[in-house]
Design a protein around this motif. Structure first.
Motif, PDB file in Angstrom:
ATOM      1  N   GLY A   1       4.171  11.547  25.603  1.00  0.00           N
ATOM      2  CA  GLY A   1       2.750  11.250  25.670  1.00  0.00           C
ATOM      3  C   GLY A   1       2.451   9.780  25.911  1.00  0.00           C
ATOM      4  N   TYR A   2       2.821   8.924  24.975  1.00  0.00           N
ATOM      5  CA  TYR A   2       2.583   7.488  25.108  1.00  0.00           C
ATOM      6  C   TYR A   2       3.439   6.897  26.213  1.00  0.00           C
ATOM      7  CZ  TYR A   2       2.370   2.532  23.875  1.00  0.00           C
ATOM      8  OH  TYR A   2       2.202   1.169  23.914  1.00  0.00           O
ATOM      9  N   LEU A   3       4.669   7.394  26.332  1.00  0.00           N
ATOM     10  CA  LEU A   3       5.593   6.894  27.354  1.00  0.00           C
ATOM     11  C   LEU A   3       5.034   7.082  28.760  1.00  0.00           C
ATOM     12  CD1 LEU A   3       8.453   5.667  27.602  1.00  0.00           C
ATOM     13  CD2 LEU A   3       9.323   7.990  27.846  1.00  0.00           C
ATOM     14  N   SER A   4       4.277   8.157  28.970  1.00  0.00           N
ATOM     15  CA  SER A   4       3.734   8.415  30.306  1.00  0.00           C
ATOM     16  C   SER A   4       2.810   7.296  30.761  1.00  0.00           C
ATOM     17  CB  SER A   4       2.977   9.751  30.316  1.00  0.00           C
ATOM     18  OG  SER A   4       1.838   9.696  29.464  1.00  0.00           O
TER      19      SER A   4
ATOM     20  N   GLY B   1      -2.161   6.482  27.949  1.00  0.00           N
ATOM     21  CA  GLY B   1      -0.975   7.026  27.301  1.00  0.00           C
ATOM     22  C   GLY B   1      -1.187   7.221  25.809  1.00  0.00           C
ATOM     23  N   VAL B   2      -1.892   6.274  25.173  1.00  0.00           N
ATOM     24  CA  VAL B   2      -2.209   6.413  23.747  1.00  0.00           C
ATOM     25  C   VAL B   2      -3.055   7.659  23.517  1.00  0.00           C
ATOM     26  CG1 VAL B   2      -3.489   5.411  21.816  1.00  0.00           C
ATOM     27  CG2 VAL B   2      -2.034   3.951  23.243  1.00  0.00           C
ATOM     28  N   LEU B   3      -4.080   7.862  24.366  1.00  0.00           N
ATOM     29  CA  LEU B   3      -4.931   9.044  24.221  1.00  0.00           C
ATOM     30  C   LEU B   3      -4.128  10.327  24.427  1.00  0.00           C
ATOM     31  CD1 LEU B   3      -8.234   8.009  26.068  1.00  0.00           C
ATOM     32  CD2 LEU B   3      -7.697   7.900  23.627  1.00  0.00           C
ATOM     33  N   ALA B   4      -3.220  10.311  25.405  1.00  0.00           N
ATOM     34  CA  ALA B   4      -2.392  11.491  25.656  1.00  0.00           C
ATOM     35  C   ALA B   4      -1.495  11.797  24.461  1.00  0.00           C
ATOM     36  CB  ALA B   4      -1.544  11.280  26.913  1.00  0.00           C
ATOM     37  N   GLN B   5      -0.923  10.741  23.857  1.00  0.00           N
ATOM     38  CA  GLN B   5      -0.049  10.933  22.700  1.00  0.00           C
ATOM     39  C   GLN B   5      -0.819  11.502  21.512  1.00  0.00           C
ATOM     40  OE1 GLN B   5       3.670   9.765  22.365  1.00  0.00           O
ATOM     41  NE2 GLN B   5       3.116  11.607  21.265  1.00  0.00           N
TER      42      GLN B   5
ATOM     43  N   THR C   1      -9.513  11.902  18.758  1.00  0.00           N
ATOM     44  CA  THR C   1      -8.961  12.256  17.451  1.00  0.00           C
ATOM     45  C   THR C   1      -9.677  13.467  16.851  1.00  0.00           C
ATOM     46  OG1 THR C   1      -8.367   9.941  17.050  1.00  0.00           O
ATOM     47  CG2 THR C   1      -8.468  11.390  15.139  1.00  0.00           C
ATOM     48  N   ILE C   2     -10.992  13.535  17.041  1.00  0.00           N
ATOM     49  CA  ILE C   2     -11.776  14.624  16.457  1.00  0.00           C
ATOM     50  C   ILE C   2     -11.621  15.911  17.260  1.00  0.00           C
ATOM     51  CG2 ILE C   2     -14.118  15.399  15.915  1.00  0.00           C
ATOM     52  CD1 ILE C   2     -14.839  12.463  15.416  1.00  0.00           C
ATOM     53  N   SER C   3     -11.627  15.798  18.585  1.00  0.00           N
ATOM     54  CA  SER C   3     -11.673  17.000  19.430  1.00  0.00           C
ATOM     55  C   SER C   3     -10.297  17.575  19.770  1.00  0.00           C
ATOM     56  CB  SER C   3     -12.410  16.689  20.739  1.00  0.00           C
ATOM     57  OG  SER C   3     -11.763  15.658  21.463  1.00  0.00           O
ATOM     58  N   ALA C   4      -9.242  16.749  19.722  1.00  0.00           N
ATOM     59  CA  ALA C   4      -7.919  17.199  20.155  1.00  0.00           C
ATOM     60  C   ALA C   4      -7.384  18.419  19.406  1.00  0.00           C
ATOM     61  CB  ALA C   4      -6.914  16.048  20.055  1.00  0.00           C
ATOM     62  N   PRO C   5      -7.615  18.572  18.078  1.00  0.00           N
ATOM     63  CA  PRO C   5      -7.059  19.746  17.392  1.00  0.00           C
ATOM     64  C   PRO C   5      -7.498  21.082  17.967  1.00  0.00           C
ATOM     65  CG  PRO C   5      -7.696  18.089  15.784  1.00  0.00           C
ATOM     66  CD  PRO C   5      -8.180  17.605  17.117  1.00  0.00           C
TER      67      PRO C   5
END
Length: 478
Positions: free
Chosen positions: A158-161, A307-311, A375-379
């Motif tokens: 995720g972050y690596l991308s 990348g942070v958002l993807a992770q 953070t709120i919507s990802a789950p």
């Protein structure tokens, strides 16, 4: 200690799990792909949705490849050569993207190679996941590990991308991704069992044990394969000849093919309703690549932040799946789909607010606002798939469960192609380009409203389920 944590594991499962892991890890190209489309190829959001439509179509033909592998062994094996062919296609696609792709047509061709390769690998891994187990407990275990492998693959990059896309550039990221199919190939020697004390035999070369669940029969399976090949030829021909409404024609032909297979399986009221609901929920349009382009150009979101958002999104999606799994399984599907869609719509509103500057009113930076929203919507990311799989399982005629899952998987993926088609319509209507994002807010509002339309199908599903609202509220979480 590891066995206690993950449960049982057998060496011959290695290749199956690596296929799933590598498909999850293929998201390493996700952010590089955005910048490759935007800056190298100069594609408009509408052109991106057109390409996405064609890239999703191979996944709607999984059943055709499965039937072909079953009835047409290569060099005496129905699994290894097909798996190697899939790996070769994916490798060739990534290498082309890393080296010679410079135009939209070349990009589509190379990306199709990659997509078809992953689809073939997935089909063979699905088949092997049944063939390399010996008990019902092992079957459940490998399915659980397979889903976990896919999510771990996505989380691991995720972050690596984002970091790699910014540091080494999109083409080198594609070059790194080309190692994924090689990893699958390298695992083949390790996936071995012994039939006797002195005769080692590759587990993946063992002939499949017929289950009796393929109610299409070998003759009809051959017919499905021939229809699938004809369908592929039609799609390629329409695109190469630039025939007007090529996407619409291919979509209708795909629906016809799946309808024929559903008819062979047996159309009950439950099957028909399940098919309609699944298609409607998956076919809703999204905003498209225009939002990503706008966030890069106007908000300054770079590769590392994306990348942070993807992770964060991938990790919290897994957390959400684990946290809500029992609740989702225990409740009626109609109830679960309803609340997940409504909450998802509410949680999308901050994205619209970001376009209209709500973060400035709140005294937050765009990045902070986007991070909080993710953070709120990802789950909710993984939750809609679970009720759809439950719906498929309930609708499957007895003795045809495997066939029904294959058909419904094709239908789900075809619905995603329809979603990209509708997304292209909306982007064209609102004239979203890299030079003009002025109508992006109106597009996002329109997509949000349209996304609620599938809720109108839930009363029909509720009647099929035979559960009313008071009963749903009384159900206990087990």
């Amino acid at each position: 200690m590891l066995r206690k944590f993950i449960g049982g594991y057998r060496r011959e499962w290695t290749t199956v799990l690596l296929v799933y892991f590598c498909y999850g890890a293929s998201t390493i190209t996700g952010i590089a792909e955005v910048f490759f489309q935007k800056e190298t190829l100069k594609l408009s959001p509408v052109e991106v949705t057109t390409i996405s439509f064609w890239l999703l179509l191979p996944w709607s033909m999984k059943m055709v490849v499965g039937a072909a592998a079953d009835i047409r062994p290569i060099f005496g094996s129905r699994r290894i050569p097909w798996l190697l062919a899939g790996c070769a296609l994916t490798f060739a696609g990534y290498v082309a993207l890393a080296t010679v792709v410079e135009t939209k047509t070349a990009y589509l061709a190379a990306s199709l190679l990659t997509a078809i390769g992953f689809m073939v690998q997935d089909v063979i891994a699905d088949a092997l996941s049944v063939e390399v187990v010996e008990t019902e407990e092992e079957r459940n275990q490998i399915q659980t590990l397979g889903r976990a492998a896919l999510l771990v693959g996505a989380i691991s990059v995720g972050y690596l991308s984002g970091v790699l896309a910014g540091v080494i550039g999109p083409r080198k990221v594609y070059a790194l991704a080309s190692l994924l199919p090689l990893l699958v190939v390298a695992s083949l020697p390790f996936s071995r069992v012994r039939r006797s004390a002195d005769t080692p035999t590759p587990a993946l070369a063992r002939p499949a044990t017929p289950t009796g669940n393929d109610i299409l029969g070998s003759g009809n399976a051959r017919l499905v394969v021939l229809i699938g090949l004809a369908y592929a030829a039609i799609g390629v021909g329409l695109e190469l000849l630039a025939v007007p409404y090529a996407q619409e024609i291919v979509l209708l032909v795909s629906l016809l093919l799946i309808s024929i297979v559903l008819w062979r399986v047996g159309i009950s009221r439950e099957v028909a309703v399940a098919a309609i609901v699944i298609f409607l929920f998956r076919a809703t349009p999204d905003v498209g690549q225009g939002y990503s382009y706008w966030a890069i150009d106007k908000l300054g979101f770079d590769q590392q932040f994306l990348g942070v958002l993807a992770q964060v999104s991938s990790i919290l999606s897994l957390v959400g799946l684990v946290a809500f799994r029992k609740y989702i399984v225990s409740m009626p599907v109609s109830f679960t789909l309803g609340w997940v869609m409504i909450i998802g719509t509410i949680l999308y509103l901050p994205n619209i607010g970001l376009f209209y500057g709500v973060h400035e009113w709140l005294g937050l930076s765009a990045r902070t606002f986007a991070f909080i929203d993710t953070t709120i919507s990802a789950p909710l990311g993984q939750l809609t798939m679970v009720p759809m799989l439950i719906l498929t399982a309930r609708a499957a005629p007895k003795g045809a469960e495997a066939t029904m899952f294959a058909v419904m998987a094709s239908l789900m993926n075809l619905a995603l192609s329809a979603s990209q088609l509708f997304t292209g319509y909306l982007n064209d209507a609102f004239q979203i380009t890299q030079q003009d994002y002025s109508n992006l807010g109106l597009l996002m509002i329109s997509v949000t409203v349209i996304g609620l339309l599938p809720l109108t199908a839930l009363p029909l599903l509720r009647r099929v389920e035979g559960v009313d609202e008071p009963e749903a509220q009384k159900m206990q979480v087990t």
